[in-house]
Write an enzyme that holds these catalytic residues in place. Structure first.
Site, PDB file in Angstrom:
ATOM      1  N   ILE A  21      -5.815  -3.552  -2.662  1.00 59.46           N
ATOM      2  CA  ILE A  21      -6.257  -4.920  -2.919  1.00 59.46           C
ATOM      3  C   ILE A  21      -7.749  -5.069  -2.693  1.00 59.46           C
ATOM      4  CG2 ILE A  21      -6.092  -7.289  -2.063  1.00 59.46           C
ATOM      5  CD1 ILE A  21      -3.089  -6.740  -1.551  1.00 59.46           C
ATOM      6  N   ASN A 117      -9.540  -8.063   4.649  1.00 53.66           N
ATOM      7  CA  ASN A 117      -8.395  -7.517   3.922  1.00 53.66           C
ATOM      8  C   ASN A 117      -7.731  -6.342   4.626  1.00 53.66           C
ATOM      9  OD1 ASN A 117      -6.818  -6.587   1.390  1.00 53.66           O
ATOM     10  ND2 ASN A 117      -8.220  -4.861   1.784  1.00 53.66           N
ATOM     11  N   SER A 170      -3.630 -12.680   4.161  1.00 49.79           N
ATOM     12  CA  SER A 170      -2.421 -12.778   4.964  1.00 49.79           C
ATOM     13  C   SER A 170      -1.284 -12.121   4.179  1.00 49.79           C
ATOM     14  CB  SER A 170      -2.138 -14.248   5.284  1.00 49.79           C
ATOM     15  OG  SER A 170      -0.940 -14.406   5.999  1.00 49.79           O
ATOM     16  N   TYR A 184       4.839  -6.483  11.921  1.00 47.39           N
ATOM     17  CA  TYR A 184       3.860  -6.799  10.878  1.00 47.39           C
ATOM     18  C   TYR A 184       3.802  -8.297  10.575  1.00 47.39           C
ATOM     19  CZ  TYR A 184       1.994  -7.006   6.064  1.00 47.39           C
ATOM     20  OH  TYR A 184       1.289  -7.313   4.925  1.00 47.39           O
ATOM     21  N   LYS A 188       0.528 -11.206  10.303  1.00 48.75           N
ATOM     22  CA  LYS A 188       0.110 -11.904   9.091  1.00 48.75           C
ATOM     23  C   LYS A 188       0.237 -13.418   9.256  1.00 48.75           C
ATOM     24  CE  LYS A 188      -1.409  -8.568   6.626  1.00 48.75           C
ATOM     25  NZ  LYS A 188      -2.836  -8.521   6.240  1.00 48.75           N
ATOM     26  N   ILE A 217       2.937  -6.474  -3.558  1.00 46.56           N
ATOM     27  CA  ILE A 217       1.881  -5.856  -4.351  1.00 46.56           C
ATOM     28  C   ILE A 217       2.000  -4.346  -4.174  1.00 46.56           C
ATOM     29  CG2 ILE A 217      -0.578  -5.748  -4.843  1.00 46.56           C
ATOM     30  CD1 ILE A 217       0.540  -8.570  -5.142  1.00 46.56           C
TER      31      ILE A 217
END
Length: 283
Positions: A21, A117, A170, A184, A188, A217
């Site tokens: 990303i 990011n 996030s 995780y 976030k 993604i």
């Protein structure tokens, strides 16, 4: 029809900008006329020189394509003119954020946009998550975001003209649970909360803070887990109204919107889902 360059004269920094990303965002920003500094984590398992070379080449092609469509904009003549700075550093360490901002300003004179990011996600069963794994996710995903956001905000508050845009990547996981992501998802959710709180704290400095919440993604972090033909890939695609997994490029456009003050000058404290409709697909 291609958009005209929207970030000419703009200076951006992107953590985790060598792959996935972050890389897609950096390339789109460069193609829109921005000067970009990326942070990346040095690794013995990757050839950073090859990745950086391919990033420059891809960015140059994107710049050439974008600027060729704008008759009023000059085109850089050679690949070496790509205004890209690469800064190695582990964002879980406070000095990495400070160093990225300092080197960005030293080279490009200011900082207009930060994209926080960098992150990690290793799927693990909750009963088997070690304290070390918990700390690694917490330190990278949440503490790392805090450190670099604070460093960027300090610069944006003191520069002239004052202000800027901070974008925290996030996740849809900030809003929903994940059976193998118990270490995780809290981090976030923390990034989303960080963007909401910094939006209220930094508005007086004309600094806008917003969160992007990607859905599934496909990147180097989950490529093996979501391999073509896998049952998990078929399941996830079936849950997404748009019928496909996300691509890193899908995140770059929303980041461009938040970076461009002309488009998003009154947007702060927002959470933008980029998930193909997955979150709303309950039935």
């Amino acid at each position: 029809m291609a958009l005209p360059p929207l970030l000419q004269g703009h200076v951006c920094a992107v953590t985790g900008g060598l792959t996935g990303i972050g890389r897609a965002i950096a390339i789109l920003f460069l193609s829109h006329g921005a000067k970009v500094a990326i942070n990346y984590l040095p690794s013995h398992n990757k050839d950073e020189d090859t990745l950086l070379s391919s990033l420059r080449t891809e960015a140059f092609e994107a710049i050439k394509s974008r600027f060729h469509s704008s008759s009023s904009s000059p085109l850089p003549g050679v690949e070496e003119d790509v205004p890209l700075l690469a800064v190695a550093g582990d964002v879980s360490r406070p000095e990495a954020g400070r160093d990225l901002v300092a080197q960005t300003v030293a080279k490009f004179n200011r900082l207009d946009t930060l994209v926080s990011n960098a992150g990690i996600c290793k799927f693990e069963e909750f009963l088997e998550i070690s304290p070390e794994s918990w700390q690694r996710h917490l330190n990278t995903n949440l503490s790392g975001a805090f450190y670099v956001v604070q460093a960027a905000a300090q610069q944006m508050a003191r520069q002239e003209p004052q202000g800027g845009s901070i974008i925290g990547v996030s996740s849809i996981s900030a809003l929903v649970g994940g059976a193998q992501q118990c270490h995780y998802t809290p981090t976030k959710a923390g990034v989303l909360s960080l963007m909401q709180s910094t939006a209220t704290a930094l508005g007086k400095y004309n600094i806008r803070c917003n969160a992007l919440l990607p859905g599934t993604i496909r990147t180097q972090l989950n490529d093996q887990d979501l391999a073509d033909g896998s049952e998990k890939k078929r399941y996830m695609e079936g849950r997404i109204p748009l019928g496909r997994l996300g691509r890193p490029d899908d995140m770059a456009g929303p980041a461009l919107f938040l970076a461009c003050g002309e488009l998003s000058s009154y947007v702060t404290g927002a959470a933008i889902l980029v998930d193909g409709g997955a979150f709303v697909n309950f039935q």
